[in-house]
Design a protein around this motif. Structure first.
Motif, PDB file in Angstrom:
ATOM      1  N   UNK A  14      33.570  11.475 -15.136  1.00  0.00           N
ATOM      2  CA  UNK A  14      33.824  10.140 -15.691  1.00  0.00           C
ATOM      3  C   UNK A  14      35.298   9.987 -16.059  1.00  0.00           C
ATOM      4  N   UNK A  15      35.870  11.010 -16.672  1.00  0.00           N
ATOM      5  CA  UNK A  15      37.305  10.963 -17.028  1.00  0.00           C
ATOM      6  C   UNK A  15      38.174  10.855 -15.781  1.00  0.00           C
ATOM      7  N   UNK A  16      37.795  11.578 -14.743  1.00  0.00           N
ATOM      8  CA  UNK A  16      38.525  11.527 -13.481  1.00  0.00           C
ATOM      9  C   UNK A  16      38.449  10.132 -12.856  1.00  0.00           C
ATOM     10  N   UNK A  17      37.274   9.524 -12.891  1.00  0.00           N
ATOM     11  CA  UNK A  17      37.103   8.177 -12.339  1.00  0.00           C
ATOM     12  C   UNK A  17      37.936   7.149 -13.099  1.00  0.00           C
ATOM     13  N   UNK A  19      40.646   7.727 -14.904  1.00  0.00           N
ATOM     14  CA  UNK A  19      42.051   8.020 -14.636  1.00  0.00           C
ATOM     15  C   UNK A  19      42.469   7.484 -13.267  1.00  0.00           C
ATOM     16  N   UNK A  20      41.628   7.672 -12.281  1.00  0.00           N
ATOM     17  CA  UNK A  20      41.913   7.188 -10.938  1.00  0.00           C
ATOM     18  C   UNK A  20      41.995   5.662 -10.908  1.00  0.00           C
ATOM     19  N   UNK A  21      41.095   4.991 -11.595  1.00  0.00           N
ATOM     20  CA  UNK A  21      41.105   3.530 -11.637  1.00  0.00           C
ATOM     21  C   UNK A  21      42.364   3.011 -12.329  1.00  0.00           C
ATOM     22  N   UNK A  22      42.815   3.694 -13.379  1.00  0.00           N
ATOM     23  CA  UNK A  22      44.040   3.283 -14.061  1.00  0.00           C
ATOM     24  C   UNK A  22      45.252   3.434 -13.153  1.00  0.00           C
ATOM     25  N   UNK A  23      45.289   4.501 -12.358  1.00  0.00           N
ATOM     26  CA  UNK A  23      46.405   4.703 -11.440  1.00  0.00           C
ATOM     27  C   UNK A  23      46.406   3.665 -10.324  1.00  0.00           C
ATOM     28  N   UNK A  24      45.230   3.249  -9.893  1.00  0.00           N
ATOM     29  CA  UNK A  24      45.134   2.274  -8.808  1.00  0.00           C
ATOM     30  C   UNK A  24      45.340   0.832  -9.274  1.00  0.00           C
ATOM     31  N   UNK A  25      45.336   0.595 -10.564  1.00  0.00           N
ATOM     32  CA  UNK A  25      45.417  -0.761 -11.093  1.00  0.00           C
ATOM     33  C   UNK A  25      46.686  -1.481 -10.630  1.00  0.00           C
ATOM     34  N   UNK A  26      47.825  -0.811 -10.629  1.00  0.00           N
ATOM     35  CA  UNK A  26      49.065  -1.460 -10.198  1.00  0.00           C
ATOM     36  C   UNK A  26      49.035  -1.789  -8.711  1.00  0.00           C
ATOM     37  N   UNK A  41      38.686  -4.169 -13.679  1.00  0.00           N
ATOM     38  CA  UNK A  41      38.490  -2.721 -13.740  1.00  0.00           C
ATOM     39  C   UNK A  41      37.175  -2.327 -13.062  1.00  0.00           C
ATOM     40  N   UNK A  42      36.158  -3.154 -13.198  1.00  0.00           N
ATOM     41  CA  UNK A  42      34.873  -2.873 -12.539  1.00  0.00           C
ATOM     42  C   UNK A  42      35.006  -2.891 -11.027  1.00  0.00           C
ATOM     43  N   UNK A  43      35.764  -3.845 -10.510  1.00  0.00           N
ATOM     44  CA  UNK A  43      35.985  -3.919  -9.071  1.00  0.00           C
ATOM     45  C   UNK A  43      36.723  -2.678  -8.575  1.00  0.00           C
ATOM     46  N   UNK A  44      37.711  -2.242  -9.341  1.00  0.00           N
ATOM     47  CA  UNK A  44      38.493  -1.076  -8.936  1.00  0.00           C
ATOM     48  C   UNK A  44      37.619   0.178  -8.932  1.00  0.00           C
ATOM     49  N   UNK A  48      36.760   2.332  -5.669  1.00  0.00           N
ATOM     50  CA  UNK A  48      37.073   3.753  -5.676  1.00  0.00           C
ATOM     51  C   UNK A  48      35.865   4.599  -5.267  1.00  0.00           C
ATOM     52  N   UNK A  49      34.660   4.114  -5.558  1.00  0.00           N
ATOM     53  CA  UNK A  49      33.437   4.813  -5.163  1.00  0.00           C
ATOM     54  C   UNK A  49      33.119   4.606  -3.688  1.00  0.00           C
ATOM     55  N   UNK A  50      33.834   3.701  -3.031  1.00  0.00           N
ATOM     56  CA  UNK A  50      33.561   3.409  -1.630  1.00  0.00           C
ATOM     57  C   UNK A  50      32.671   2.202  -1.450  1.00  0.00           C
ATOM     58  N   UNK A  51      32.488   1.428  -2.507  1.00  0.00           N
ATOM     59  CA  UNK A  51      31.611   0.265  -2.445  1.00  0.00           C
ATOM     60  C   UNK A  51      32.177  -0.891  -1.639  1.00  0.00           C
TER      61      UNK A  51
END
Length: 65
Positions: A14-17, A19-26, A41-44, A48-51
């Motif tokens: 969960x922490x990894x997910x 963190x990854x979403x925060x990095x991809x936000x920009x 954030x939900x979309x990101x 990120x999960x491949x949805x």
């Protein structure tokens, strides 16, 4: 043993997910400016999960950048 390790694995994942979403936000903010589609954030997280099938044209498939 699995019962002891499983909560830490789930928390780490969960922490990894997050963190990854925060990095991809920009990166997604730049995409939002181009196409006008808002990314929450939900979309990101879902992307990120491949949805969502997303293809970044400015990336190089051989280097992964």
């Amino acid at each position: 043993m699995i019962t002891i390790l499983t909560p830490e694995w789930a928390f780490g994942r969960a922490c990894s997910d997050v963190s990854s979403a925060k990095m991809l936000k920009t990166r997604f903010a730049k995409i939002q400016e181009r196409d006008g589609v808002p990314w929450s954030a939900s979309h990101i997280h879902y992307a990120n999960m491949g949805g969502f099938p997303i293809r970044f044209v400015d990336s190089d498939a051989t280097t992964g950048t």
